[in-house]
Design a protein around this motif. Structure first.
Motif, PDB file in Angstrom:
ATOM      1  N   UNK A  96       9.415  -3.874  11.105  1.00 38.70           N
ATOM      2  CA  UNK A  96       8.653  -2.812  11.728  1.00 38.70           C
ATOM      3  C   UNK A  96       9.099  -1.447  11.206  1.00 38.70           C
ATOM      4  N   UNK A  97       8.229  -0.467  11.379  1.00 36.31           N
ATOM      5  CA  UNK A  97       8.603   0.901  11.039  1.00 36.31           C
ATOM      6  C   UNK A  97       7.568   1.602  10.190  1.00 36.31           C
ATOM      7  N   UNK A  98       7.807   2.893   9.987  1.00 38.14           N
ATOM      8  CA  UNK A  98       6.928   3.709   9.137  1.00 38.14           C
ATOM      9  C   UNK A  98       7.297   3.457   7.682  1.00 38.14           C
ATOM     10  N   UNK A  99       6.317   3.079   6.906  1.00 39.98           N
ATOM     11  CA  UNK A  99       6.542   2.774   5.492  1.00 39.98           C
ATOM     12  C   UNK A  99       6.249   3.969   4.587  1.00 39.98           C
ATOM     13  N   UNK A 100       5.364   4.859   5.061  1.00 35.51           N
ATOM     14  CA  UNK A 100       5.066   6.075   4.298  1.00 35.51           C
ATOM     15  C   UNK A 100       4.466   7.100   5.237  1.00 35.51           C
ATOM     16  N   UNK A 101       4.869   8.350   5.089  1.00 34.84           N
ATOM     17  CA  UNK A 101       4.277   9.442   5.857  1.00 34.84           C
ATOM     18  C   UNK A 101       4.386  10.720   5.061  1.00 34.84           C
ATOM     19  N   UNK A 102       3.261  11.367   4.828  1.00 33.57           N
ATOM     20  CA  UNK A 102       3.266  12.641   4.126  1.00 33.57           C
ATOM     21  C   UNK A 102       3.335  13.760   5.144  1.00 33.57           C
ATOM     22  N   UNK A 103       3.906  14.857   4.734  1.00 30.34           N
ATOM     23  CA  UNK A 103       4.022  16.034   5.621  1.00 30.34           C
ATOM     24  C   UNK A 103       2.713  16.804   5.674  1.00 30.34           C
ATOM     25  N   UNK A 162      -6.528  15.717  10.928  1.00 32.75           N
ATOM     26  CA  UNK A 162      -5.918  16.828  10.202  1.00 32.75           C
ATOM     27  C   UNK A 162      -6.309  16.847   8.724  1.00 32.75           C
ATOM     28  N   UNK A 163      -7.078  15.846   8.287  1.00 32.60           N
ATOM     29  CA  UNK A 163      -7.524  15.802   6.900  1.00 32.60           C
ATOM     30  C   UNK A 163      -6.452  15.367   5.921  1.00 32.60           C
ATOM     31  N   UNK A 164      -5.424  14.656   6.404  1.00 31.69           N
ATOM     32  CA  UNK A 164      -4.305  14.272   5.537  1.00 31.69           C
ATOM     33  C   UNK A 164      -4.660  13.128   4.585  1.00 31.69           C
ATOM     34  N   UNK A 165      -5.613  12.243   5.005  1.00 34.72           N
ATOM     35  CA  UNK A 165      -5.992  11.136   4.123  1.00 34.72           C
ATOM     36  C   UNK A 165      -5.827   9.771   4.758  1.00 34.72           C
ATOM     37  N   UNK A 166      -5.748   8.763   3.934  1.00 39.28           N
ATOM     38  CA  UNK A 166      -5.754   7.359   4.349  1.00 39.28           C
ATOM     39  C   UNK A 166      -4.564   7.025   5.256  1.00 39.28           C
ATOM     40  N   UNK A 167      -4.857   6.361   6.377  1.00 42.77           N
ATOM     41  CA  UNK A 167      -3.800   5.949   7.304  1.00 42.77           C
ATOM     42  C   UNK A 167      -4.055   4.514   7.748  1.00 42.77           C
ATOM     43  N   UNK A 168      -3.011   3.703   7.755  1.00 39.61           N
ATOM     44  CA  UNK A 168      -3.112   2.300   8.166  1.00 39.61           C
ATOM     45  C   UNK A 168      -1.969   1.954   9.100  1.00 39.61           C
ATOM     46  N   UNK A 169      -2.322   1.279  10.190  1.00 40.25           N
ATOM     47  CA  UNK A 169      -1.314   0.730  11.095  1.00 40.25           C
ATOM     48  C   UNK A 169      -1.480  -0.781  11.121  1.00 40.25           C
ATOM     49  N   UNK A 170      -0.445  -1.490  10.677  1.00 41.02           N
ATOM     50  CA  UNK A 170      -0.424  -2.951  10.729  1.00 41.02           C
ATOM     51  C   UNK A 170       0.203  -3.364  12.062  1.00 41.02           C
ATOM     52  N   UNK A 171      -0.504  -4.216  12.801  1.00 41.96           N
ATOM     53  CA  UNK A 171      -0.033  -4.643  14.112  1.00 41.96           C
ATOM     54  C   UNK A 171       0.242  -6.144  14.088  1.00 41.96           C
ATOM     55  N   UNK A 196       0.819  -1.208   0.000  1.00 44.33           N
ATOM     56  CA  UNK A 196       0.000   0.000   0.000  1.00 44.33           C
ATOM     57  C   UNK A 196       0.856   1.263   0.000  1.00 44.33           C
ATOM     58  N   UNK A 197       2.055   1.174   0.550  1.00 47.62           N
ATOM     59  CA  UNK A 197       2.940   2.337   0.596  1.00 47.62           C
ATOM     60  C   UNK A 197       3.425   2.753  -0.788  1.00 47.62           C
ATOM     61  N   UNK A 198       3.308   1.874  -1.779  1.00 44.24           N
ATOM     62  CA  UNK A 198       3.713   2.238  -3.145  1.00 44.24           C
ATOM     63  C   UNK A 198       2.676   3.109  -3.832  1.00 44.24           C
ATOM     64  N   UNK A 199       1.472   3.182  -3.267  1.00 42.78           N
ATOM     65  CA  UNK A 199       0.394   3.960  -3.880  1.00 42.78           C
ATOM     66  C   UNK A 199       0.529   5.437  -3.539  1.00 42.78           C
ATOM     67  N   UNK A 200      -0.034   6.290  -4.381  1.00 43.44           N
ATOM     68  CA  UNK A 200       0.029   7.726  -4.153  1.00 43.44           C
ATOM     69  C   UNK A 200      -0.956   8.195  -3.083  1.00 43.44           C
ATOM     70  N   UNK A 201      -2.051   7.454  -2.886  1.00 47.58           N
ATOM     71  CA  UNK A 201      -3.125   7.911  -2.021  1.00 47.58           C
ATOM     72  C   UNK A 201      -2.852   7.950  -0.530  1.00 47.58           C
ATOM     73  N   UNK A 202      -2.197   6.934   0.041  1.00 47.36           N
ATOM     74  CA  UNK A 202      -2.047   6.899   1.505  1.00 47.36           C
ATOM     75  C   UNK A 202      -1.207   8.053   2.059  1.00 47.36           C
ATOM     76  N   UNK A 203      -1.591   8.489   3.269  1.00 41.41           N
ATOM     77  CA  UNK A 203      -0.842   9.539   3.956  1.00 41.41           C
ATOM     78  C   UNK A 203       0.095   8.967   5.011  1.00 41.41           C
ATOM     79  N   UNK A 204      -0.298   7.818   5.585  1.00 37.26           N
ATOM     80  CA  UNK A 204       0.514   7.249   6.668  1.00 37.26           C
ATOM     81  C   UNK A 204       0.329   5.734   6.687  1.00 37.26           C
ATOM     82  N   UNK A 205       1.448   5.020   6.606  1.00 36.90           N
ATOM     83  CA  UNK A 205       1.452   3.556   6.683  1.00 36.90           C
ATOM     84  C   UNK A 205       2.565   3.155   7.643  1.00 36.90           C
ATOM     85  N   UNK A 206       2.237   2.346   8.643  1.00 41.31           N
ATOM     86  CA  UNK A 206       3.250   1.908   9.604  1.00 41.31           C
ATOM     87  C   UNK A 206       2.974   0.485  10.046  1.00 41.31           C
ATOM     88  N   UNK A 207       4.046  -0.222  10.401  1.00 44.20           N
ATOM     89  CA  UNK A 207       3.903  -1.568  10.973  1.00 44.20           C
ATOM     90  C   UNK A 207       4.521  -1.574  12.370  1.00 44.20           C
TER      91      UNK A 207
END
Length: 245
Positions: free
Chosen positions: A238-245, A200-209, A164-175
């Motif tokens: 583990x770690x943040x895979x994508x995060x937009x500012x 904050x209206x940044x968009x799609x966020x996913x946390x994999x646990x 999912x981190x390869x996509x343009x849409x997500x704002x935050x992806x972390x495991x």
């Protein structure tokens, strides 16, 4: 008298139905604490999945809905678009999200839907008896891979966060993981961050646990936590895979 500790208001008093040693309870607590700290209880809508967490609507003290198997992102999309000021989250396992719901989560992510997804990965189908899941590790024994998962026959496990981190849409992806106290604290921060991104209206966020399933792994709770550390984390870093500012 000063209050040193109290139970979060976002959890009900309903006893959890999970097996001994299951870490769903820990993850429920982290989600509830994050929402409580952000002060959004009155405007939160949670979407329960089909799977081990099917009764999540009994445990979270906020508005809850039940989605058909794998369709939680679609239900969450509808809720958020109709009620953009609400905080909307899904709580899904690897069977619900990564198998039957793989298309749903991918398209919600690529659209950048402003929702938060809590994705519990225990590398197995827990509710239905311990069958092989899309996240089952190579060589892992399940009821449908009694000799261990053979990648030549079944393919390789899906690294959902990286995909999912390869996509343009997500704002935050972390495991993250909940196999020890240090990592539980880090998981709490990531889950809160995912909700903050939505607020904050940044968009799609996913946390994999990464989560333990002692019953279907055939282990004690202590052995299962060790297995997460020694087997799951090397395959699912583990770690943040994508995060937009």
């Amino acid at each position: 008298m000063a209050v040193v500790y109290e139970k979060t208001k976002l959890l009900t008093d309903k006893p959890l139905h999970y097996c001994p040693g299951c870490t769903h309870g820990i993850i429920h607590r982290l989600v509830a604490e994050a929402l409580d700290e952000l002060g959004v209880q009155e405007k939160t809508i949670g979407i329960a999945p089909v799977g081990c967490a099917v009764f999540a609507y009994d445990y979270f003290n906020c508005d809850m809905m039940e989605a058909a198997h794998g369709r939680a992102p679609a239900v969450a999309t509808g809720c958020k678009r109709v009620n953009p000021d609400n905080v909307v989250f899904t709580y899904q396992g690897d069977g619900d999200l990564a198998s039957i719901g793989a298309a749903e989560i991918t398209h919600a992510a690529t659209r950048g839907e402003n929702i938060t997804v809590i994705f519990v990965n225990n590398a197995i189908y827990g509710m239905t008896g311990g069958q092989m899941a899309p996240t089952t590790l190579p060589g892992q024994v399940t009821t449908t891979s009694p000799y261990g998962r053979d990648p030549a026959l079944c393919g390789y496990p899906i690294r959902v966060s990286e995909m999912l981190a390869t996509l343009d849409g997500p704002a935050y992806i972390a495991r993250v993981s909940v196999h020890d106290v240090k990592h539980i604290m880090e998981a709490k921060k990531a889950i809160r961050k995912a909700f903050e991104m939505q607020i904050a209206g940044k968009g799609f966020a996913l946390v994999e646990v990464l989560s333990a399933c002692p019953t279907n792994w055939g282990m004690t709770p202590q052995e299962a936590l060790k297995w997460v550390e020694e087997k799951m984390i090397p395959y699912y870093p583990l770690g943040v895979k994508k995060e937009v500012e």
